[in-house]
Design a protein around this motif. Sequence first.
Motif, short mmCIF file in Angstrom:
data_model
loop_
_atom_site.label_atom_id
_atom_site.label_comp_id
_atom_site.label_asym_id
_atom_site.label_seq_id
_atom_site.Cartn_x
_atom_site.Cartn_y
_atom_site.Cartn_z
N GLY A 104 0.77 -1.24 0.00
CA GLY A 104 0.00 0.00 0.00
C GLY A 104 0.80 1.28 0.00
N PRO A 106 2.80 4.41 -1.32
CA PRO A 106 2.81 5.06 -2.64
C PRO A 106 4.18 4.94 -3.30
N GLY A 139 -1.26 11.73 0.30
CA GLY A 139 -2.35 11.10 -0.43
C GLY A 139 -2.99 12.01 -1.45
N GLU A 144 -2.69 5.64 -9.90
CA GLU A 144 -3.48 4.47 -10.26
C GLU A 144 -3.19 3.34 -9.29
N ALA A 145 -4.21 2.51 -9.08
CA ALA A 145 -4.04 1.28 -8.31
C ALA A 145 -3.89 0.14 -9.32
N THR A 227 -5.38 -1.29 -14.58
CA THR A 227 -6.18 -1.13 -13.37
C THR A 227 -7.37 -2.08 -13.32
N ARG A 295 -3.88 -7.15 -2.89
CA ARG A 295 -3.30 -5.80 -2.78
C ARG A 295 -2.95 -5.30 -4.17
N HIS A 298 0.23 1.14 -5.71
CA HIS A 298 -0.27 2.51 -5.80
C HIS A 298 0.81 3.38 -6.44
#
Length: 301
Positions: A104, A106, A139, A144-145, A227, A295, A298
Motif C-alpha cells: 500500500g 505510494p 495522499g 493508479e491502483a 487497473t 493488494r 499505488h
Amino acid sequence: MSLAPRAVLVHRTTEYEELLARHGTHGQAAYFLGSRGRDIAEVAERHHRTLRALADVAAAVPATWRQARVERADLDRFLFGPEDVVVVVGQDGLVANAAKYLDGQPVVGIDADPGRNPGVLVRHRAADARTLLPAAAAGRAAGEALTMVAAVADDTQRLLALNEIYLGPPGHQTARYRLAPGEESGEEPGEPQASSGVLVGTGTGASGWLRSLWLQRGGGLDLPAPTERQLAWFVREAWPSPATGTARVEGLLGPGEALRLTVESERLVAFGDGMEGDALDLTWGQTVRVGIADRALHLAG
C-alpha cells in the motif's frame, strides 16, 4: 507520536558498476567492451546520468523526512514501513521488482535515463520529485491502483508480482502438471499437460512477456488494462500426447477465480517479474493457485 515519512530510494547497480566489479579498472573494462565493438563512454555516461538522478531526488526529499536507499538485489531483505514513500529511480522493470515487497505504500517512478525507457511505470523526471513526494505522502498525488497477481501454494508459500508469474521447470526440461482454471473452490482434477510452463499476468504485464504470447496466439483474447481486476494466462508450447492434452492453453481470470496447477514433475518453480532468485519451489503432488492479489500497487502520477 507518528513517525515522519521516509523516502526509500530504490535503484539498481548500473552496467558500468558491474563492468568495474568484473574487470577491476576503467581501462580494462574499456578494452573488454572495445573488443566487442562497444564504446565505454556511452556506458559511463548512462551511469553518471543515473547518479545525477539519484542525487537530485535525494536533494528533493523534505528536510524533516528520513531517507534510506536499497539496491535491487537487497529488496527481499529490506523492511518497508507503512509511512514510506517509495521512489524508484531507474527503469520500468525496477518498479515491478519492488512492487512485490510493498503493501500500500505510494510509489513514485523516476526515469533515470529518458529516451531509453518506455516510461510506462517510471513516468517522471528527477526534477518532479520536489512536488511529488509531499503530495504522495499526503495522499494528494494523482495515480493508479495497478492490479497484481498472486500465487499461493498448499504449503502456504506465497508470491506476488506486478507483471506476471511464471510456473514451470527451473531449466529446459518439460513441465508436467494438471491445470484447472475457474472458481477457487472448484476441485475438478484438471487437464494433464506437458509444456514449457504457464504464464499468468496482469494488465501492466500485458505490454511485455504476456503480450508476446498473446501475439503468437493471434490475439484472440482481450488483454486486461493495468487497473482492471482481471488476469490473462497462457500455456507455453503445450504438447499433445495420449497422456497430455492441449484443450486449456489460454484464458482470463476475474475476481474469485484462480488457475489451479498440481505438480506432476519432480520439481517446478514459480517466480514473478523475472526475479528467479526469489521463487517458490514446488514438488510432486503440490498444488498452487494463481489469481488476483488482494493488494495493488499505488503508482503516483
